[in-house]
Structures are given as structure tokens and as C-alpha cells.
Design a protein around this motif. Structure first.
Motif, PDB file in Angstrom:
ATOM      1  N   ILE A 111      26.598   2.754   7.467  1.00  0.00           N
ATOM      2  CA  ILE A 111      27.342   2.778   8.726  1.00  0.00           C
ATOM      3  C   ILE A 111      27.358   4.201   9.281  1.00  0.00           C
ATOM      4  O   ILE A 111      27.288   4.406  10.484  1.00  0.00           O
ATOM      5  CB  ILE A 111      28.779   2.248   8.513  1.00  0.00           C
ATOM      6  CG1 ILE A 111      28.723   0.767   8.149  1.00  0.00           C
ATOM      7  CG2 ILE A 111      29.636   2.480   9.742  1.00  0.00           C
ATOM      8  CD1 ILE A 111      30.062   0.173   7.768  1.00  0.00           C
ATOM      9  N   ALA A 112      27.427   5.184   8.384  1.00  0.00           N
ATOM     10  CA  ALA A 112      27.488   6.593   8.793  1.00  0.00           C
ATOM     11  C   ALA A 112      26.118   7.094   9.241  1.00  0.00           C
ATOM     12  O   ALA A 112      25.080   6.631   8.749  1.00  0.00           O
ATOM     13  CB  ALA A 112      27.980   7.443   7.631  1.00  0.00           C
ATOM     14  N   PRO A 113      26.082   8.064  10.150  1.00  0.00           N
ATOM     15  CA  PRO A 113      24.802   8.676  10.529  1.00  0.00           C
ATOM     16  C   PRO A 113      24.306   9.598   9.423  1.00  0.00           C
ATOM     17  O   PRO A 113      25.100  10.145   8.659  1.00  0.00           O
ATOM     18  CB  PRO A 113      25.160   9.473  11.792  1.00  0.00           C
ATOM     19  CG  PRO A 113      26.610   9.787  11.650  1.00  0.00           C
ATOM     20  CD  PRO A 113      27.204   8.631  10.902  1.00  0.00           C
ATOM     21  N   HIS A 114      22.987   9.741   9.343  1.00  0.00           N
ATOM     22  CA  HIS A 114      22.367  10.613   8.341  1.00  0.00           C
ATOM     23  C   HIS A 114      21.177  11.324   8.956  1.00  0.00           C
ATOM     24  O   HIS A 114      20.668  10.929  10.012  1.00  0.00           O
ATOM     25  CB  HIS A 114      21.880   9.803   7.128  1.00  0.00           C
ATOM     26  CG  HIS A 114      22.975   9.146   6.356  1.00  0.00           C
ATOM     27  ND1 HIS A 114      23.896   9.856   5.611  1.00  0.00           N
ATOM     28  CD2 HIS A 114      23.306   7.848   6.197  1.00  0.00           C
ATOM     29  CE1 HIS A 114      24.737   9.016   5.015  1.00  0.00           C
ATOM     30  NE2 HIS A 114      24.395   7.777   5.363  1.00  0.00           N
ATOM     31  N   THR A 115      20.723  12.360   8.251  1.00  0.00           N
ATOM     32  CA  THR A 115      19.466  13.023   8.581  1.00  0.00           C
ATOM     33  C   THR A 115      18.684  13.206   7.288  1.00  0.00           C
ATOM     34  O   THR A 115      19.242  13.102   6.196  1.00  0.00           O
ATOM     35  CB  THR A 115      19.669  14.429   9.197  1.00  0.00           C
ATOM     36  OG1 THR A 115      20.123  15.318   8.167  1.00  0.00           O
ATOM     37  CG2 THR A 115      20.628  14.413  10.354  1.00  0.00           C
ATOM     38  N   ALA A 116      17.421  13.502   7.411  1.00  0.00           N
ATOM     39  CA  ALA A 116      16.615  14.034   6.311  1.00  0.00           C
ATOM     40  C   ALA A 116      16.119  15.365   6.851  1.00  0.00           C
ATOM     41  O   ALA A 116      15.295  15.405   7.772  1.00  0.00           O
ATOM     42  CB  ALA A 116      15.471  13.101   5.957  1.00  0.00           C
ATOM     43  N   THR A 117      16.684  16.443   6.333  1.00  0.00           N
ATOM     44  CA  THR A 117      16.432  17.782   6.853  1.00  0.00           C
ATOM     45  C   THR A 117      15.834  18.647   5.759  1.00  0.00           C
ATOM     46  O   THR A 117      16.420  18.774   4.677  1.00  0.00           O
ATOM     47  CB  THR A 117      17.758  18.416   7.341  1.00  0.00           C
ATOM     48  OG1 THR A 117      18.347  17.544   8.315  1.00  0.00           O
ATOM     49  CG2 THR A 117      17.532  19.773   7.947  1.00  0.00           C
ATOM     50  N   ALA A 118      14.688  19.241   6.028  1.00  0.00           N
ATOM     51  CA  ALA A 118      14.018  20.087   5.034  1.00  0.00           C
ATOM     52  C   ALA A 118      14.878  21.286   4.688  1.00  0.00           C
ATOM     53  O   ALA A 118      15.462  21.927   5.574  1.00  0.00           O
ATOM     54  CB  ALA A 118      12.671  20.549   5.571  1.00  0.00           C
ATOM     55  N   VAL A 119      14.962  21.603   3.405  1.00  0.00           N
ATOM     56  CA  VAL A 119      15.700  22.779   2.952  1.00  0.00           C
ATOM     57  C   VAL A 119      15.130  24.031   3.610  1.00  0.00           C
ATOM     58  O   VAL A 119      15.869  24.925   4.015  1.00  0.00           O
ATOM     59  CB  VAL A 119      15.659  22.882   1.406  1.00  0.00           C
ATOM     60  CG1 VAL A 119      16.204  24.215   0.930  1.00  0.00           C
ATOM     61  CG2 VAL A 119      16.432  21.727   0.778  1.00  0.00           C
ATOM     62  N   GLU A 120      13.815  24.084   3.742  1.00  0.00           N
ATOM     63  CA  GLU A 120      13.152  25.239   4.353  1.00  0.00           C
ATOM     64  C   GLU A 120      13.263  25.237   5.875  1.00  0.00           C
ATOM     65  O   GLU A 120      12.882  26.198   6.531  1.00  0.00           O
ATOM     66  CB  GLU A 120      11.667  25.272   3.954  1.00  0.00           C
ATOM     67  CG  GLU A 120      11.441  25.384   2.452  1.00  0.00           C
ATOM     68  CD  GLU A 120      11.958  26.699   1.890  1.00  0.00           C
ATOM     69  OE1 GLU A 120      11.809  27.747   2.561  1.00  0.00           O
ATOM     70  OE2 GLU A 120      12.512  26.674   0.777  1.00  0.00           O
ATOM     71  N   GLY A 121      13.748  24.141   6.445  1.00  0.00           N
ATOM     72  CA  GLY A 121      13.951  24.065   7.887  1.00  0.00           C
ATOM     73  C   GLY A 121      12.716  23.775   8.713  1.00  0.00           C
ATOM     74  O   GLY A 121      12.760  23.833   9.937  1.00  0.00           O
ATOM     75  N   ASP A 122      11.608  23.394   8.071  1.00  0.00           N
ATOM     76  CA  ASP A 122      10.373  23.179   8.835  1.00  0.00           C
ATOM     77  C   ASP A 122      10.216  21.756   9.372  1.00  0.00           C
ATOM     78  O   ASP A 122       9.294  21.494  10.146  1.00  0.00           O
ATOM     79  CB  ASP A 122       9.143  23.612   8.039  1.00  0.00           C
ATOM     80  CG  ASP A 122       9.076  23.012   6.651  1.00  0.00           C
ATOM     81  OD1 ASP A 122      10.099  22.529   6.153  1.00  0.00           O
ATOM     82  OD2 ASP A 122       7.986  23.040   6.054  1.00  0.00           O
ATOM     83  N   TRP A 123      11.092  20.828   9.021  1.00  0.00           N
ATOM     84  CA  TRP A 123      11.072  19.489   9.602  1.00  0.00           C
ATOM     85  C   TRP A 123      12.462  18.860   9.494  1.00  0.00           C
ATOM     86  O   TRP A 123      13.279  19.265   8.669  1.00  0.00           O
ATOM     87  CB  TRP A 123      10.008  18.594   8.966  1.00  0.00           C
ATOM     88  CG  TRP A 123      10.100  18.462   7.473  1.00  0.00           C
ATOM     89  CD1 TRP A 123       9.452  19.231   6.546  1.00  0.00           C
ATOM     90  CD2 TRP A 123      10.886  17.522   6.736  1.00  0.00           C
ATOM     91  NE1 TRP A 123       9.802  18.819   5.281  1.00  0.00           N
ATOM     92  CE2 TRP A 123      10.673  17.772   5.369  1.00  0.00           C
ATOM     93  CE3 TRP A 123      11.743  16.497   7.094  1.00  0.00           C
ATOM     94  CZ2 TRP A 123      11.291  17.036   4.359  1.00  0.00           C
ATOM     95  CZ3 TRP A 123      12.362  15.764   6.098  1.00  0.00           C
ATOM     96  CH2 TRP A 123      12.128  16.034   4.751  1.00  0.00           C
ATOM     97  N   ASP A 124      12.703  17.874  10.341  1.00  0.00           N
ATOM     98  CA  ASP A 124      14.000  17.201  10.393  1.00  0.00           C
ATOM     99  C   ASP A 124      13.801  15.861  11.090  1.00  0.00           C
ATOM    100  O   ASP A 124      13.092  15.779  12.090  1.00  0.00           O
ATOM    101  CB  ASP A 124      14.985  18.068  11.176  1.00  0.00           C
ATOM    102  CG  ASP A 124      16.412  17.552  11.121  1.00  0.00           C
ATOM    103  OD1 ASP A 124      16.616  16.337  10.931  1.00  0.00           O
ATOM    104  OD2 ASP A 124      17.326  18.361  11.281  1.00  0.00           O
ATOM    105  N   MET A 153      23.727  14.635  -0.455  1.00  0.00           N
ATOM    106  CA  MET A 153      22.580  13.715  -0.442  1.00  0.00           C
ATOM    107  C   MET A 153      21.304  14.554  -0.418  1.00  0.00           C
ATOM    108  O   MET A 153      21.048  15.270   0.550  1.00  0.00           O
ATOM    109  CB  MET A 153      22.614  12.806   0.800  1.00  0.00           C
ATOM    110  CG  MET A 153      23.766  11.847   0.846  1.00  0.00           C
ATOM    111  SD  MET A 153      23.840  10.925   2.411  1.00  0.00           S
ATOM    112  CE  MET A 153      22.234  10.129   2.459  1.00  0.00           C
ATOM    113  N   THR A 154      20.513  14.454  -1.475  1.00  0.00           N
ATOM    114  CA  THR A 154      19.292  15.254  -1.559  1.00  0.00           C
ATOM    115  C   THR A 154      18.113  14.391  -1.985  1.00  0.00           C
ATOM    116  O   THR A 154      18.278  13.320  -2.569  1.00  0.00           O
ATOM    117  CB  THR A 154      19.446  16.412  -2.568  1.00  0.00           C
ATOM    118  OG1 THR A 154      19.719  15.864  -3.865  1.00  0.00           O
ATOM    119  CG2 THR A 154      20.570  17.357  -2.158  1.00  0.00           C
TER     120      THR A 154
END
Length: 122
Positions: free
Chosen positions: A67-80, A110-111
Motif C-alpha cells: 500500500i505504501a509507496p517505494h523506490t529502488a534507489t542506487a546507493v551510488e546514486g546513478d539510477w532510481d 529495505m535493501t
């Protein structure tokens, strides 16, 4: 000296034949032809599977079942993936080999990780 009877002789030859067949038979080799898509389910505030191994050029698809929103965000910040609301999905093609660790920007506990291998034969 012990005598060899026809039954034991037959078992010997059957065993030898089976052994030779196993040694000379080629094993099936798993090939990776074309590109593949790997699904990562976002559910219960977890990425499942949390660890994925793919070949360069493959696509990973995250689908949010929470129900909650999520992302998958690179630790290095190069993609999201950007924000994924319930039922939404995002796709990313991984072209470069390496280890890509990621987390949810809303829920940092969440990792996950994606291990990208080089293309076979290349």
C-alpha cells in the motif's frame, strides 16, 4: 580363488557401460541467449528476491505490491526507479558489469543488490 558367475559378470559390464556413458555424455550447458527480464516483488516492506544476478543487458523490473509507496534507489546514486505507488512498476536495463546495491528512499531499511556479470563469451 573366487569364481565369477554370469550374474556378477553381467553386473560388472552394466556398471562399466553406465560409467562410460556418464563420462562420455556431454553435460547440458545453460546458455544465456538474448536479454532476460527479472522481476523483483516489493511486498511486506521487502524486495524479493533481495539479491539478483543477471547478465549485462538484462532488465530488472520492480513491482510494488504494498500500500505504501517505494523506490529502488542506487546507493551510488546513478539510477532510481522513482516513486512506485501500489500496482506500479519500473524497469531498468543494466548494461555494465558490477555490483549495484540499492534501497528504498522512503524506507531505508529495505535493501537489495543486483550483481551484473559480463556477457557470456565476451
Amino acid at each position: 580363488m573366487r569364481r565369477v558367475n554370469p550374474f556378477s559378470r553381467r553386473l560388472f559390464w552394466q556398471g562399466l557401460g553406465a560409467s562410460l556413458a556418464l563420462v562420455t555424455t556431454r553435460r547440458a550447458v545453460s546458455t544465456h541467449e538474448g536479454t532476460h527480464v527479472v522481476d523483483v516483488k516489493v511486498s511486506g516492506f521487502e524486495f524479493a528476491p533481495a539479491a539478483v544476478e543477471i547478465i549485462a543487458g538484462d532488465t530488472v523490473v520492480w513491482v510494488n505490491h504494498d500500500i505504501a509507496p517505494h523506490t529502488a534507489t542506487a546507493v551510488e546514486g546513478d539510477w532510481d526507479t522513482g516513486t512506485l505507488e501500489k500496482g506500479e512498476e519500473a524497469r531498468i536495463i543494466f548494461k555494465e558489469p558490477g555490483l549495484h546495491r540499492y534501497f528504498c528512499a522512503y524506507h531505508p531499511h529495505m535493501t537489495g543488490e543486483i550483481r551484473v556479470r559480463s556477457k557470456p563469451g565476451g
